[in-house]
Design a protein around this motif. Sequence first.
Motif, short mmCIF file in Angstrom:
data_model
loop_
_atom_site.label_atom_id
_atom_site.label_comp_id
_atom_site.label_asym_id
_atom_site.label_seq_id
_atom_site.Cartn_x
_atom_site.Cartn_y
_atom_site.Cartn_z
N LEU A 18 1.12 -1.33 0.06
CA LEU A 18 0.12 -0.06 0.01
C LEU A 18 0.90 1.34 -0.08
O LEU A 18 2.00 1.06 0.50
CB LEU A 18 -0.92 0.11 1.35
CG LEU A 18 -1.88 -1.32 1.37
CD1 LEU A 18 -2.57 -1.26 2.81
CD2 LEU A 18 -2.78 -1.46 0.18
N SER A 19 0.36 2.39 -0.55
CA SER A 19 1.07 3.46 -0.60
C SER A 19 1.50 4.14 0.55
O SER A 19 2.39 4.86 0.70
CB SER A 19 0.20 4.57 -1.71
OG SER A 19 -0.77 4.93 -0.95
N ASN A 20 0.66 3.55 1.79
CA ASN A 20 0.91 4.40 3.09
C ASN A 20 1.71 3.44 3.89
O ASN A 20 2.07 3.68 5.10
CB ASN A 20 -0.37 4.51 3.71
CG ASN A 20 -1.30 3.02 3.98
OD1 ASN A 20 -0.80 1.97 3.86
ND2 ASN A 20 -2.56 3.16 4.33
N GLY A 52 -9.95 -10.89 1.99
CA GLY A 52 -8.35 -10.75 2.37
C GLY A 52 -8.10 -9.72 3.23
O GLY A 52 -7.22 -9.86 4.45
N LEU A 53 -8.71 -8.64 3.12
CA LEU A 53 -8.47 -7.57 4.02
C LEU A 53 -9.10 -7.72 5.41
O LEU A 53 -8.29 -7.46 6.24
CB LEU A 53 -9.23 -6.13 3.42
CG LEU A 53 -8.65 -5.47 2.10
CD1 LEU A 53 -9.56 -4.49 1.49
CD2 LEU A 53 -7.27 -4.77 2.83
N PRO A 72 2.71 -3.54 14.83
CA PRO A 72 1.72 -4.16 14.30
C PRO A 72 0.55 -3.48 14.54
O PRO A 72 -0.48 -3.27 13.83
CB PRO A 72 1.35 -5.45 15.31
CG PRO A 72 2.69 -5.76 15.92
CD PRO A 72 3.57 -4.56 15.76
N ILE A 73 0.68 -2.31 15.22
CA ILE A 73 -0.49 -1.45 15.48
C ILE A 73 -0.43 -0.54 14.42
O ILE A 73 -1.57 -0.07 13.79
CB ILE A 73 -0.31 -0.64 16.84
CG1 ILE A 73 -0.61 -1.53 18.05
CG2 ILE A 73 -1.47 0.40 17.06
CD1 ILE A 73 -0.26 -0.94 19.35
N ASN A 78 -2.83 1.17 8.93
CA ASN A 78 -2.47 1.29 7.37
C ASN A 78 -3.44 0.37 6.59
O ASN A 78 -4.00 0.99 5.78
CB ASN A 78 -0.90 1.07 7.18
CG ASN A 78 0.14 2.02 7.58
OD1 ASN A 78 -0.37 3.13 8.07
ND2 ASN A 78 1.24 1.71 7.80
N ILE A 79 -3.76 -0.59 7.06
CA ILE A 79 -4.61 -1.63 6.33
C ILE A 79 -6.04 -1.04 6.46
O ILE A 79 -6.78 -1.15 5.72
CB ILE A 79 -4.40 -3.05 6.81
CG1 ILE A 79 -3.04 -3.39 6.64
CG2 ILE A 79 -5.68 -3.85 6.18
CD1 ILE A 79 -2.93 -4.93 7.27
N ARG A 80 -6.29 -0.60 7.72
CA ARG A 80 -7.63 0.03 8.09
C ARG A 80 -7.89 1.06 7.09
O ARG A 80 -9.27 1.36 6.63
CB ARG A 80 -7.71 0.49 9.57
CG ARG A 80 -9.02 0.92 9.98
CD ARG A 80 -9.16 1.81 11.12
NE ARG A 80 -8.15 2.88 10.95
CZ ARG A 80 -7.94 3.65 11.70
NH1 ARG A 80 -8.05 3.21 13.16
NH2 ARG A 80 -7.05 4.76 11.50
#
Length: 97
Positions: A18-20, A52-53, A72-73, A78-80
Amino acid sequence: MSTLCPDYQGGYWTFYDLSNGGFYMAPRLEQALTVESFGWQCQVMLSADAAGLCDCLFAVGELAERSDSDWPIELYHNIRDYALAHPESDGIWKVID
């Protein structure tokens, strides 16, 4: 994934950067999957990408709870953030919220 998606029978996965600074992975499947939340009595049909998300958010959330590191946080956030803009975000949040 088989706990979250009873329809899932294994297979290849695609990894996304991801770009972030985050990343996630999703099964390489054409069909939608029934995604069930853990104990919320919720079932949603989602694309393999959205499933998958969900799977990655649950897995990274578990890592965050068990780790003394902030990594991990940060990854979870970032995924959220990416999932919030996903076309199936409503279904994703029904499962993980």
